[in-house]
Motif scaffolding. Sequence first.
Motif, mmCIF file in Angstrom:
data_model
loop_
_atom_site.group_PDB
_atom_site.id
_atom_site.type_symbol
_atom_site.label_atom_id
_atom_site.label_comp_id
_atom_site.label_asym_id
_atom_site.label_seq_id
_atom_site.Cartn_x
_atom_site.Cartn_y
_atom_site.Cartn_z
ATOM 1 N N PRO A 72 6.825 6.589 -2.049
ATOM 2 C CA PRO A 72 7.942 7.252 -1.941
ATOM 3 C C PRO A 72 8.749 8.079 -1.346
ATOM 4 N N VAL A 87 13.083 -2.630 -1.067
ATOM 5 C CA VAL A 87 11.871 -1.705 -2.417
ATOM 6 C C VAL A 87 12.175 -3.298 -2.279
ATOM 7 N N SER A 91 6.208 -2.147 -4.931
ATOM 8 C CA SER A 91 6.425 -1.407 -4.575
ATOM 9 C C SER A 91 5.082 -0.336 -5.881
ATOM 10 N N LEU A 93 6.718 1.719 -7.919
ATOM 11 C CA LEU A 93 7.021 2.909 -8.707
ATOM 12 C C LEU A 93 7.327 2.946 -10.413
ATOM 13 N N ILE A 101 14.255 7.377 -4.491
ATOM 14 C CA ILE A 101 14.339 6.425 -3.656
ATOM 15 C C ILE A 101 15.825 6.187 -3.661
ATOM 16 N N ARG A 108 20.051 -0.289 0.498
ATOM 17 C CA ARG A 108 19.447 0.198 0.526
ATOM 18 C C ARG A 108 18.920 -1.706 -0.410
ATOM 19 N N VAL A 110 16.208 -4.422 -3.248
ATOM 20 C CA VAL A 110 16.315 -4.297 -3.930
ATOM 21 C C VAL A 110 16.006 -5.955 -3.798
ATOM 22 N N VAL A 114 11.832 -5.642 -10.159
ATOM 23 C CA VAL A 114 11.435 -4.217 -9.703
ATOM 24 C C VAL A 114 12.304 -3.574 -10.775
ATOM 25 N N LEU A 221 8.847 -0.165 2.141
ATOM 26 C CA LEU A 221 8.308 -0.213 0.922
ATOM 27 C C LEU A 221 7.374 -1.142 0.375
#
Length: 382
Positions: A72, A87, A91, A93, A101, A108, A110, A114, A221
Amino acid sequence: MTARTSGRARRTAWVTLPVVLVLVTAVLPLLLTGGQSGGRALDPADTSLNGSAALARLLEAHGVEVVRVETPGAAVAAAGPQTLLLVTEASFLNRDAARRIAEAPGDRLVAGSVPDLDVLASGVRRQGPVRTRSRAPQCTLREAALAGDAYTGGTSLAGPPGATGCYPAGDGNTLVRYTADGHTVTVLGDASFMTNLRLAEDGNAALALNLAGARPKLVWLAEPDDPDEAGGTGEGTDGQARSLGDLIPGGVKWAVVQLVVAVALTALWRGRRLGPVVVERLPVVVRAAETVEGRGRLYRSRRARDRAALALRAAAADRLAPRLGLPRTATADEIAVAAAARTGRDPEPVLALLCGPPPGDDTALVALAAHLDTLERQVRDS
């Protein structure tokens, strides 16, 4: 079955067993890792079926700069007002990383399941799982309308008020886009259409290119080499410092296990059983008297009267010491003094008898042996 056949079968079993165990040890890591074909899912540098190298090359061919990052911190540092931060579900996270992020500049994207979606895309809710298949966009969003049918699904999403939804499934849509604080946020319920396996199907390539190439620079990412680095620091996801063992890749640990098994099998294979002790009959029995006579003749032939005298005196001292109550480590002087005291003789002659110079001729050597016998007899009779 004859004895020869039985022995051959045992030798074959001992050769086959190490081979089978080595093969099992080599295949076991693949079985425990779920039989994956290798590579990293949705990685722009991966050319396997689950990777996304084809999409990355396609974006670069259309003038989009693709920047692959693994943490990140690197993603935030590379992001800017004219960038799109991608993302994916690969990733890894944690919540703190997702918050960093979400605070990054730029738009962004996604894609996939996620975690911490409420942080990365505030206001978007998951409605439930849906089957992934080819779906029509059924919306006015330019990127989706131009792409047409695409392989989407995974999770049905509901966006915040004012959001645009495409590719309806279940109680929501598999693509949701909205604008918040000047940033465009796009959420996809499934990202498999971006992989090398699905990119050439339907309008997957067009949809992926339209969504990921919306800005001149794409910060992708990807899955880090070490999942603990998903937070961007040298600490684990629980915030604690990692040990030296945590820094060792899993492949090294399996290699050590295989090496240990190989060494153990080699030791078993090359080992030899000693079995019970076997009593071997001597071909010739030599009497002790013959050994003494042989040594005496050897001393006589070499005129080694000094060695013969030394052997006579040492043997006499060894026999006298326990009779005089002295330890085996007693010196000749101590034995001579004790023997003189026991027999009532003058110590000087006894000391010369046990510690004197070697005899000058054979007659003196014979006389020395006789005097030693007399001393032993006197000590025994006293």
